[in-house]
Design a protein around this motif. Structure first.
Motif, short mmCIF file in Angstrom:
data_model
loop_
_atom_site.label_atom_id
_atom_site.label_comp_id
_atom_site.label_asym_id
_atom_site.label_seq_id
_atom_site.Cartn_x
_atom_site.Cartn_y
_atom_site.Cartn_z
N LEU A 40 78.86 69.70 34.42
CA LEU A 40 78.29 69.35 34.81
C LEU A 40 77.19 70.18 34.97
CD1 LEU A 40 79.95 68.51 38.21
CD2 LEU A 40 78.68 67.14 36.05
N ALA A 41 76.78 71.93 34.40
CA ALA A 41 75.72 72.69 34.45
C ALA A 41 74.65 72.36 32.85
CB ALA A 41 74.98 73.60 34.72
N LYS A 42 75.93 72.17 32.01
CA LYS A 42 75.82 72.19 30.39
C LYS A 42 74.80 70.49 30.25
CE LYS A 42 79.13 75.00 28.30
NZ LYS A 42 80.00 74.86 27.65
N GLN A 43 75.46 69.24 31.43
CA GLN A 43 75.26 68.17 31.11
C GLN A 43 73.50 68.05 31.02
OE1 GLN A 43 77.50 66.76 28.86
NE2 GLN A 43 78.20 68.10 29.15
N ARG A 44 73.27 68.50 32.22
CA ARG A 44 71.54 68.77 32.52
C ARG A 44 70.30 69.29 31.69
NH1 ARG A 44 72.49 70.76 38.95
NH2 ARG A 44 73.98 69.11 39.04
#
Length: 148
Positions: free
Chosen positions: A144-148
C-alpha cells in the motif's frame, strides 16, 4: 488500484486486516466467493457472490483484475494467472508470489496432489499463526505504501 480477495478460503483475521486497510487508505476492496460473505458497511468494500463450481471465483477475479491490482489468494494457479496478467499476488501468510517463485509453488502443489492421489497423506498446511497474520499485515502495508 484495487484489492481482490479469493474469499472462500481467506482466514477471517486476514479479512479484518484488509477491511481496516481499505478504509484507512480508501483502496477499493472486493471479496469474491461462492457463498455470501459479510462485509462491513463501507464505500470501499464489497463482496461478490459467484455461482458454485470449480474455479468460478478464481475465474471471476482473473477476468476482472487489472494490471497492478493486488489479489490475495492461497490458490497457486490463480496466483500464476494474476502474475501473467500483470497483477500482484499475495498469500494470506504474507508471501508474495513472483514470476520466479510461482513456478516452484505450482510444481510443489502438483507434486503434493500426485502424492495424495497415490494415497500418501501429507498432513496439509500448518495451522495459521500470529506470525502469519503479522507477516501478511507487514507485506500489505508495504504494498500500500508503494502505491501512494
Amino acid at each position: 488500484m484495487h484489492i481482490w480477495v479469493d474469499g472462500d478460503a481467506c482466514p477471517a483475521v486476514i479479512k479484518e486486516i484488509l477491511f481496516r486497510a481499505a478504509d484507512r487508505t480508501g483502496t477499493p476492496l472486493t471479496l469474491v466467493a461462492n457463498k455470501l460473505l459479510r462485509v462491513p458497511p463501507s464505500a470501499n468494500i464489497r463482496s461478490i457472490q459467484v455461482p458454485r463450481g470449480f474455479d468460478v471465483a478464481d475465474d471471476h477475479i482473473a477476468g476482472e483484475m487489472k494490471p497492478g491490482d493486488l489479489v490475495v489468494t492461497a490458490d497457486v494457479p490463480l496466483a500464476a494467472q494474476v502474475i501473467d496478467r500483470g497483477g500482484v499476488a499475495l498469500n494470506p501468510r504474507g508471501t508474495f508470489y513472483t514470476a520466479e517463485n510461482v513456478k516452484e509453488h505450482l510444481a510443489m502443489r502438483n507434486f503434493m496432489e500426485e502424492m495424495r492421489s497415490a494415497g500418501v497423506e501429507g498432513g496439509g498446511p500448518a495451522a495459521f499463526s500470529n506470525a502469519d497474520r503479522q507477516a501478511f499485515a507487514n507485506q500489505l502495508d508495504r504494498w500500500l505504501a508503494k502505491q501512494r
